[in-house]
Each structure stands twice: as structure tokens, then as C-alpha cells.
Design a protein around this motif. Structure first.
Motif, PDB file in Angstrom:
ATOM      1  N   ASP A 168     -48.790  19.665  27.960  1.00  0.00           N
ATOM      2  CA  ASP A 168     -48.606  20.879  28.771  1.00  0.00           C
ATOM      3  C   ASP A 168     -49.607  21.976  28.425  1.00  0.00           C
ATOM      4  OD1 ASP A 168     -46.315  19.770  30.015  1.00  0.00           O
ATOM      5  OD2 ASP A 168     -45.071  20.401  28.316  1.00  0.00           O
ATOM      6  N   ILE A 169     -50.260  21.876  27.279  1.00  0.00           N
ATOM      7  CA  ILE A 169     -51.047  22.995  26.766  1.00  0.00           C
ATOM      8  C   ILE A 169     -52.138  23.423  27.738  1.00  0.00           C
ATOM      9  CG2 ILE A 169     -52.682  23.696  24.973  1.00  0.00           C
ATOM     10  CD1 ILE A 169     -51.084  22.004  23.005  1.00  0.00           C
ATOM     11  N   TRP A 170     -52.930  22.493  28.222  1.00  0.00           N
ATOM     12  CA  TRP A 170     -54.101  22.851  29.030  1.00  0.00           C
ATOM     13  C   TRP A 170     -53.713  23.653  30.263  1.00  0.00           C
ATOM     14  CZ3 TRP A 170     -58.969  23.267  27.951  1.00  0.00           C
ATOM     15  CH2 TRP A 170     -59.922  23.347  28.972  1.00  0.00           C
ATOM     16  N   ASN A 171     -52.648  23.231  30.942  1.00  0.00           N
ATOM     17  CA  ASN A 171     -52.239  23.911  32.167  1.00  0.00           C
ATOM     18  C   ASN A 171     -51.639  25.288  31.919  1.00  0.00           C
ATOM     19  OD1 ASN A 171     -53.080  21.805  33.858  1.00  0.00           O
ATOM     20  ND2 ASN A 171     -51.109  20.739  33.643  1.00  0.00           N
ATOM     21  N   LEU A 172     -51.227  25.567  30.693  1.00  0.00           N
ATOM     22  CA  LEU A 172     -50.663  26.876  30.362  1.00  0.00           C
ATOM     23  C   LEU A 172     -51.736  27.886  29.955  1.00  0.00           C
ATOM     24  CD1 LEU A 172     -47.479  25.771  28.379  1.00  0.00           C
ATOM     25  CD2 LEU A 172     -47.598  26.627  30.732  1.00  0.00           C
ATOM     26  N   LEU A 173     -52.952  27.423  29.769  1.00  0.00           N
ATOM     27  CA  LEU A 173     -54.049  28.321  29.437  1.00  0.00           C
ATOM     28  C   LEU A 173     -54.634  28.945  30.696  1.00  0.00           C
ATOM     29  CD1 LEU A 173     -55.948  26.094  26.827  1.00  0.00           C
ATOM     30  CD2 LEU A 173     -54.406  28.011  26.334  1.00  0.00           C
ATOM     31  N   THR A 174     -55.162  30.132  30.566  1.00  0.00           N
ATOM     32  CA  THR A 174     -55.852  30.752  31.698  1.00  0.00           C
ATOM     33  C   THR A 174     -57.199  30.053  31.901  1.00  0.00           C
ATOM     34  OG1 THR A 174     -57.027  32.381  30.343  1.00  0.00           O
ATOM     35  CG2 THR A 174     -54.802  32.973  31.116  1.00  0.00           C
ATOM     36  N   THR A 175     -57.801  30.273  33.070  1.00  0.00           N
ATOM     37  CA  THR A 175     -59.117  29.703  33.339  1.00  0.00           C
ATOM     38  C   THR A 175     -60.132  30.179  32.315  1.00  0.00           C
ATOM     39  OG1 THR A 175     -58.643  29.596  35.706  1.00  0.00           O
ATOM     40  CG2 THR A 175     -60.957  29.499  35.052  1.00  0.00           C
ATOM     41  N   GLU A 176     -60.031  31.452  31.943  1.00  0.00           N
ATOM     42  CA  GLU A 176     -60.955  32.010  30.950  1.00  0.00           C
ATOM     43  C   GLU A 176     -60.772  31.324  29.592  1.00  0.00           C
ATOM     44  OE1 GLU A 176     -59.022  33.760  32.965  1.00  0.00           O
ATOM     45  OE2 GLU A 176     -60.547  34.631  34.302  1.00  0.00           O
ATOM     46  N   GLU A 177     -59.533  31.060  29.211  1.00  0.00           N
ATOM     47  CA  GLU A 177     -59.267  30.391  27.936  1.00  0.00           C
ATOM     48  C   GLU A 177     -59.768  28.950  27.965  1.00  0.00           C
ATOM     49  OE1 GLU A 177     -55.244  32.824  26.507  1.00  0.00           O
ATOM     50  OE2 GLU A 177     -55.088  31.149  27.928  1.00  0.00           O
ATOM     51  N   GLN A 178     -59.545  28.278  29.081  1.00  0.00           N
ATOM     52  CA  GLN A 178     -60.049  26.917  29.236  1.00  0.00           C
ATOM     53  C   GLN A 178     -61.570  26.875  29.114  1.00  0.00           C
ATOM     54  OE1 GLN A 178     -58.575  25.683  33.054  1.00  0.00           O
ATOM     55  NE2 GLN A 178     -56.495  25.272  32.317  1.00  0.00           N
ATOM     56  N   ASP A 179     -62.231  27.834  29.756  1.00  0.00           N
ATOM     57  CA  ASP A 179     -63.695  27.890  29.715  1.00  0.00           C
ATOM     58  C   ASP A 179     -64.199  28.168  28.305  1.00  0.00           C
ATOM     59  OD1 ASP A 179     -63.928  27.340  32.383  1.00  0.00           O
ATOM     60  OD2 ASP A 179     -64.200  29.430  33.012  1.00  0.00           O
ATOM     61  N   GLU A 180     -63.503  29.038  27.591  1.00  0.00           N
ATOM     62  CA  GLU A 180     -63.961  29.353  26.240  1.00  0.00           C
ATOM     63  C   GLU A 180     -63.845  28.136  25.326  1.00  0.00           C
ATOM     64  OE1 GLU A 180     -63.574  32.642  22.659  1.00  0.00           O
ATOM     65  OE2 GLU A 180     -62.219  32.772  24.376  1.00  0.00           O
ATOM     66  N   ILE A 181     -62.702  27.441  25.419  1.00  0.00           N
ATOM     67  CA  ILE A 181     -62.506  26.263  24.571  1.00  0.00           C
ATOM     68  C   ILE A 181     -63.471  25.143  24.949  1.00  0.00           C
ATOM     69  CG2 ILE A 181     -60.923  24.364  24.032  1.00  0.00           C
ATOM     70  CD1 ILE A 181     -58.637  26.359  24.134  1.00  0.00           C
ATOM     71  N   GLY A 182     -63.521  24.819  26.240  1.00  0.00           N
ATOM     72  CA  GLY A 182     -64.254  23.625  26.665  1.00  0.00           C
ATOM     73  C   GLY A 182     -65.707  23.841  27.021  1.00  0.00           C
ATOM     74  N   THR A 183     -66.000  24.922  27.733  1.00  0.00           N
ATOM     75  CA  THR A 183     -67.361  25.143  28.215  1.00  0.00           C
ATOM     76  C   THR A 183     -68.242  25.823  27.188  1.00  0.00           C
ATOM     77  OG1 THR A 183     -66.497  25.345  30.472  1.00  0.00           O
ATOM     78  CG2 THR A 183     -68.733  26.130  30.084  1.00  0.00           C
ATOM     79  N   LYS A 184     -67.659  26.739  26.425  1.00  0.00           N
ATOM     80  CA  LYS A 184     -68.449  27.482  25.439  1.00  0.00           C
ATOM     81  C   LYS A 184     -68.376  26.866  24.044  1.00  0.00           C
ATOM     82  CE  LYS A 184     -68.793  31.922  23.042  1.00  0.00           C
ATOM     83  NZ  LYS A 184     -68.190  33.264  22.837  1.00  0.00           N
ATOM     84  N   LEU A 185     -67.157  26.695  23.517  1.00  0.00           N
ATOM     85  CA  LEU A 185     -67.005  26.339  22.112  1.00  0.00           C
ATOM     86  C   LEU A 185     -67.228  24.859  21.823  1.00  0.00           C
ATOM     87  CD1 LEU A 185     -63.993  28.643  21.188  1.00  0.00           C
ATOM     88  CD2 LEU A 185     -66.401  28.957  20.581  1.00  0.00           C
TER      89      LEU A 185
END
Length: 210
Positions: A168-185
Motif C-alpha cells: 500500500d505504501i507507494w499509492n499513499l505517497l504524493t506524486t512529489e514524494e514518489q518523484d523524490e524517492i524514485g526519480t531523484k534519489l
């Protein structure tokens, strides 16, 4: 760095074996090193040990090298994963040193394959905590900063009523949080993560021989 001194190198048809200064023997497949595989016996004897733990055959080309740190880390990971398998892959059944090595191996394997969320989803909070502690212990500061930030982003949803499982974790994150974890970090992790085997090999081999 006494564990990185090499006293002798031997060859079979398929492998090269390095005997280190502490008596440890590590192996690598010759198929990984085509120029070394094709070299004759005399050429193979002309190796030199560099200060950073690299064994080099400069007369065969700049890329004909073996990194004792990577080979030691591979060996340590194989040993501790076999140990974990015999304990049903339960980290709490392992001694602290083995627990840390397994946690770091999982971070490496999943971090490079699918990123932090794959690592966290597959192995959970406790494994992440152990991996972060191990990163600090071996001095992998760059990797620690990235993974600690990724873990901190998840803190906001830890008590969310819709959080029933790691799925459930991924869907509970905001788009910005998803981008920071996956796209940036995640890409930042891929750039600096090779400090793990270099530092971990020294740290855990030295601990063995203290």
C-alpha cells in the motif's frame, strides 16, 4: 589494509585464485576477463598490486584488473546468504555481523534492480534499519544520506489508516514524494552505491581478524 595484500595468484582452466596476506583465498571466473583468459602462463605471472586493492596486468590492457574488495564482498555475501538460508532467511536468527552483511546485500541487489521501494517492500522496516546502521558502521556516508532520506519520506504515512501492507505504501505517497524517492534519489544511489562493497569488504574482513 592488510587484507588487501596479495601473496600469490593461481589459475585453473576456469578460475583465477588470489591468496591474500591473511591467508584468505578468493576466486573469480576467468570468463569475466576475456583478455586474462586468453593470456599465456608467462603473461599471467606479470601482475602488480595497486594501492587501492586492484590487481592489474597492465601489459594486457588498462581494463585487465581484479578488485580484491569486490571479490571479498562477493564471497562474504555468498557465505552469509547461505547462512541466512539455513536459518529460514530470518535476520534475527543470525549473529549481528551476518545480519548486517545480508541487509546490505539486499539493499544493493534491490536498490540497483528496482530501487528503494523494491528493497523496502521486499524486506521491510527491520531490514532497512539494519542496513542503515551498517552503512554508518562501514563509513558509507553518501549512500547512508540517500537511503536515510528515502526512508524518512515514508514516515509521514506510518500511521495512515489505509496502510495495511507494504504493497500500500507507494499509492499513499504524493506524486512529489514518489518523484523524490524514485526519480531523484534512486539514480543518486546508483551513482554512489559502489562504495558499499569497497568499504564493507574492509570493515567486515578486518572485524573477522581482530
Amino acid at each position: 589494509m592488510r587484507n588487501l595484500s596479495v601473496s600469490s595468484i593461481d589459475f585453473t582452466k576456469t578460475h583465477v585464485s588470489l591468496t591474500l596476506g591473511d591467508g584468505r583465498i578468493i576466486h573469480d571466473r576467468l570468463s569475466r576477463h576475456p583478455d586474462l583468459l586468453k593470456a599465456n602462463a608467462a603473461q599471467r605471472l606479470e601482475w602488480t598490486l595497486l594501492d587501492d586493492g586492484l590487481v592489474s596486468w597492465p601489459h594486457l590492457g588498462d581494463k585487465v584488473t581484479l578488485d580484491t574488495r569486490w571479490l571479498l564482498w562477493e564471497e562474504l555475501c555468498k557465505q552469509t546468504n547461505d547462512e541466512a538460508k539455513s536459518n529460514g532467511f530470518k535476520l534475527d536468527a543470525l549473529p549481528p555481523r551476518s545480519r548486517e552483511i545480508v541487509a546490505l546485500w539486499r539493499l544493493e541487489a534491490d536498490g540497483y534492480n528496482g530501487g528503494f521501494m523494491q528493497f523496502f517492500g521486499n524486506w521491510g522496516e527491520e531490514n532497512c534499519r539494519i542496513a542503515l546502521s551498517a552503512l554508518q558502521a562501514i563509513g558509507a556516508d553518501a549512500t547512508y544520506a540517500i537511503v536515510a532520506r528515502q526512508r524518512a519520506i515514508l514516515e509521514r504515512i506510518k500511521d495512515h489508516p489505509d496502510l495495511k501492507s507494504y504493497e500500500d505504501i507507494w499509492n499513499l505517497l504524493t506524486t512529489e514524494e514518489q518523484d523524490e524517492i524514485g526519480t531523484k534519489l534512486d539514480p543518486e544511489f546508483w551513482k554512489v552505491g559502489d562504495e558499499i562493497p569497497k568499504l564493507a569488504a574492509l570493515h567486515y574482513c578486518e572485524a573477522t581478524h581482530e
